[in-house]
Design an enzyme around this catalytic site. Structure first.
Site, PDB file in Angstrom:
ATOM      1  N   CYS A 177     -33.871  76.492  32.950  1.00 31.85           N
ATOM      2  CA  CYS A 177     -32.547  77.082  33.112  1.00 31.85           C
ATOM      3  C   CYS A 177     -31.524  76.316  32.299  1.00 31.85           C
ATOM      4  O   CYS A 177     -31.543  75.088  32.232  1.00 31.85           O
ATOM      5  CB  CYS A 177     -32.157  77.075  34.588  1.00 31.85           C
ATOM      6  SG  CYS A 177     -30.546  77.817  34.907  1.00 31.85           S
ATOM      7  N   HIS A 208      -6.401   4.022  -8.891  1.00 34.20           N
ATOM      8  CA  HIS A 208      -5.543   4.007  -7.703  1.00 34.20           C
ATOM      9  C   HIS A 208      -6.028   2.943  -6.718  1.00 34.20           C
ATOM     10  O   HIS A 208      -7.230   2.859  -6.433  1.00 34.20           O
ATOM     11  CB  HIS A 208      -5.529   5.377  -7.038  1.00 34.20           C
ATOM     12  CG  HIS A 208      -4.895   6.436  -7.890  1.00 34.20           C
ATOM     13  ND1 HIS A 208      -5.586   7.533  -8.369  1.00 34.20           N
ATOM     14  CD2 HIS A 208      -3.623   6.559  -8.365  1.00 34.20           C
ATOM     15  CE1 HIS A 208      -4.775   8.278  -9.090  1.00 34.20           C
ATOM     16  NE2 HIS A 208      -3.582   7.706  -9.107  1.00 34.20           N
ATOM     17  N   CYS A 219     -47.384  23.338   6.425  1.00 37.14           N
ATOM     18  CA  CYS A 219     -47.511  23.527   7.878  1.00 37.14           C
ATOM     19  C   CYS A 219     -48.196  24.844   8.208  1.00 37.14           C
ATOM     20  O   CYS A 219     -48.503  25.104   9.377  1.00 37.14           O
ATOM     21  CB  CYS A 219     -46.130  23.468   8.546  1.00 37.14           C
ATOM     22  SG  CYS A 219     -45.052  24.878   8.163  1.00 37.14           S
ATOM     23  N   CYS A 260     -38.072  24.449   5.025  1.00 40.20           N
ATOM     24  CA  CYS A 260     -39.059  25.367   5.598  1.00 40.20           C
ATOM     25  C   CYS A 260     -38.494  25.910   6.909  1.00 40.20           C
ATOM     26  O   CYS A 260     -38.007  25.138   7.744  1.00 40.20           O
ATOM     27  CB  CYS A 260     -40.381  24.653   5.844  1.00 40.20           C
ATOM     28  SG  CYS A 260     -41.588  25.627   6.775  1.00 40.20           S
ATOM     29  N   CYS A 307       0.855  -1.189   0.000  1.00 36.70           N
ATOM     30  CA  CYS A 307       0.000   0.000   0.000  1.00 36.70           C
ATOM     31  C   CYS A 307       0.891   1.239   0.000  1.00 36.70           C
ATOM     32  O   CYS A 307       1.793   1.372   0.832  1.00 36.70           O
ATOM     33  CB  CYS A 307      -0.924  -0.003   1.214  1.00 36.70           C
ATOM     34  SG  CYS A 307      -1.904   1.511   1.411  1.00 36.70           S
TER      35      CYS A 307
END
Length: 593
Positions: free
Chosen positions: A293, A139, A235, A211, A120
């Site tokens: 004031c 491969h 719904c 939804c 491998c």
């Protein structure tokens, strides 16, 4: 502020229930979308059928295996038309290479014996050839390395497009190989892999979205035409398909996003503080003036001049403060204060009217029950007038027109303000367009109020001739408000938004019959007896008596292709475990962990 519209059940009224001829049941077993319905609700049972429809189109045209067709469609985000366009423009080789599809079969002239050792290239160990797997790209690596590669990719959320481990190889691994190797060591990951393949039709498809209901209803919505539309799920939730927020036309998605944020956060509270308070020069806390004031004292003890905000002593007269003079005009501060005050008053003008129509909508939603009682009383009378459908039609028209009016004020706030379109229009152009829009808005508002008045009238106590008069008024006003709504949308699309250089503001088109209800997709794919014939016929109804088509990779058992009740705990034959498509993948993943 909390005045922005929510998704409360009482706010959204299904404005198609009382209109005749809006939806016609389609009894044709062939999958032909009815002319009046361009949106479909995809449930757990119909997801496989919807996905297989697109898979079959690609498989039949390009003569591909199912996993290759799925790889192509996932790469092109399930846009079959775009896939075909690339095929015509660039050809098959480019189409396949971009998507990572490898069709060349790599056959060894001298294949190794079953028990002969093969090294491998990943783990650099010798393993029996029976413990290795070769992909379509040619491969070959040991099963242990392949499995670990697949596990990592699935956990990283890349399970829909797992590439080969070889260096610079873009080939997509065969999903049947992935499923087979992963299920031996990690059955739950194999189920997750299969679920992702199945749900990729929703997650990666620009024409399909979940939804946004809370709690989640388990449905997905597929649109056939324009994605800038407003839809009502089975719904009961009405929402904008483009941004998944509540239905908000004639506002564009960006306008509604800004308006909802403006109503939700404290931006206008800050404006009010700017207009009505001055910061203390010592502790910088906002101070509100409660007398005449101009010498103001903060709670921290610091005295300052209200006119200029400068710190002062406490000795003063009615006309001056000792050792302090602020008679010089400070342009920046005055301009900022005036601008903040003007912006606040402008926002309050539009928000108050938006809120008023929203509140009226909620109050008028309670009329339905009382009007039904009035109709029941009127029908029991000995009168020539027996048909009271005009009442329900007028009520539905009132709801639709009131909703349009409500959202027209956030639209006007941004359309004629300086936040979005400051450089798009001159001041004179803005004023002309604003007057044009406000004239139409005012006409609509007047007729909506008249319609509301007549519908609230106690017509069950009126004489027959008076009821006939109200009937004619309601019918006429319903037609007038519908025309005015259409004209307002035409004005917005053509004269206002259509003239802008930036094309980012799109609105859902006006529909006289109200927000379209999505119809449930309940068709099922059924294979013909002859396996060589690739033409599939559609079968609507229950799964009883149907033969199972060739199971696609990632599909379930016979229960997967059934069209039974969609609200139950479902067993997906994805490795024999359980998973629930009633929730999006990210929600399920959290529960799995």
């Amino acid at each position: 502020m909390e005045d922005c519209l929510g998704s409360d059940d009482e706010y959204y009224y299904s404005d198609q229930d009382s209109l005749d001829g809006i939806e016609n049941e389609d009894s044709d077993p062939q999958w032909i979308p009815p002319k009046g319905t361009t949106t479909k609700v995809i449930t757990k049972e119909s997801l496989l059928s919807a996905q297989k429809e697109d898979l079959r189109r690609v498989m039949d045209l390009l003569f591909l295996r199912e996993h290759h067709a799925r790889t192509l469609l996932i790469h092109y985000r399930w846009d079959v038309e775009k896939l075909f366009a690339v095929l015509v423009e660039k050809g098959k080789p480019c189409l396949f290479s971009e998507a990572g599809v490898t069709l060349v079969e790599h056959e060894d002239l001298d294949p190794p014996l079953p028990n002969s050792p093969v090294m491998c290239a990943i783990c650099i160990e010798d393993v029996p050839s029976v413990d290795t797997t070769k992909m379509d790209c040619g491969h070959c690596f040991c099963n242990s390395c392949w499995t670990e590669h697949f596990v990592v990719k699935i956990n990283e959320g890349q399970s829909k497009r797992i590439r080969c481990m070889a260096h610079k190889c873009n080939a997509i691994c065969d999903e049947s190989v992935v499923r087979n190797l992963v299920s031996k060591r990690h059955p739950h990951l194999a189920e997750k892999f299969d679920r992702f393949l199945l749900e990729s039709y929703i997650e990666d498809n620009k024409r399909v979205k979940w939804c946004p209901s809370t709690p989640h209803c388990g449905n997905a919505i597929r649109v056939e035409d324009d994605e800038f539309c407003e839809i009502e799920c089975t719904c009961g939730l009405q929402f904008c398909f483009s941004c998944l927020s509540q239905a908000h036309s004639p506002c564009s998605c960006l306008m509604w996003e800004l308006w909802a944020k403006k109503c939700r956060d404290e931006s206008e509270t800050v404006n009010w503080i700017t207009v009505h308070t001055k910061p203390c020069p010592k502790c910088h806390k906002p101070v509100e003036k409660n007398g005449g004031c101009n010498l103001v004292s903060c709670i921290c003890g610091q005295a300052f001049c209200w006119l200029c905000g400068g710190a002062t002593g406490r000795d003063h007269t009615w006309s001056s403060i000792a050792g302090h003079s602020c008679g010089r005009y400070k342009e920046d501060k005055e301009q900022n204060a005036e601008r903040a005050k003007r912006d606040l008053y402008r926002y309050m003008h539009y928000h108050n009217r938006y809120k008023a129509h929203t509140d009226s909508f909620k109050l008028e939603s309670n009329l339905k029950e009382s009007i039904q009682k009035k109709v029941a009383v009127s029908e029991e009378k000995d009168s020539r007038l027996r048909d009271f459908s005009w009442v329900n039609n007028g009520l539905s028209r009132l709801f639709r027109s009131r909703r349009v009016l409500s959202y027209s004020y956030p639209f006007a706030f941004y359309m004629f303000g300086e936040e979005l379109f400051k450089d798009e229009m001159t001041k004179e152009e803005r004023e002309i367009k604003q007057h044009l829009f406000e004239d139409q808005q005012q006409q609509l508002e007047e007729n909506v109020e008249k319609l509301s008045k007549f519908l609230e009238a106690p017509f069950d106590d009126y004489k027959e001739n008076e009821v006939m008069d109200i009937r004619m008024q309601v019918i006429n006003l319903s037609a007038i408000t519908d025309t005015l709504c259409q004209k307002m949308y035409d004005c917005i699309e053509s004269d206002l938004l259509g003239s802008l250089q930036l094309g980012i503001h799109n609105i859902a088109p006006y529909k006289s019959k109200g927000i379209e209800k999505a119809s449930e997709l309940t068709v099922c794919w059924v294979n013909k007896a002859n396996n060589a014939d690739k033409d599939l016929q559609l079968h609507c109804g229950t799964s009883g008596g149907s033969t199972e088509p060739e199971q696609p990779s990632g599909s379930g058992s016979s229960d997967e292709s059934g069209c039974s009740s969609r609200k139950r705990a479902r067993k997906g034959a994805l490795g024999g475990g359980f998973f629930d498509l009633n929730l999006p993948a990210e929600v399920i993943d959290k529960s799995d962990s």
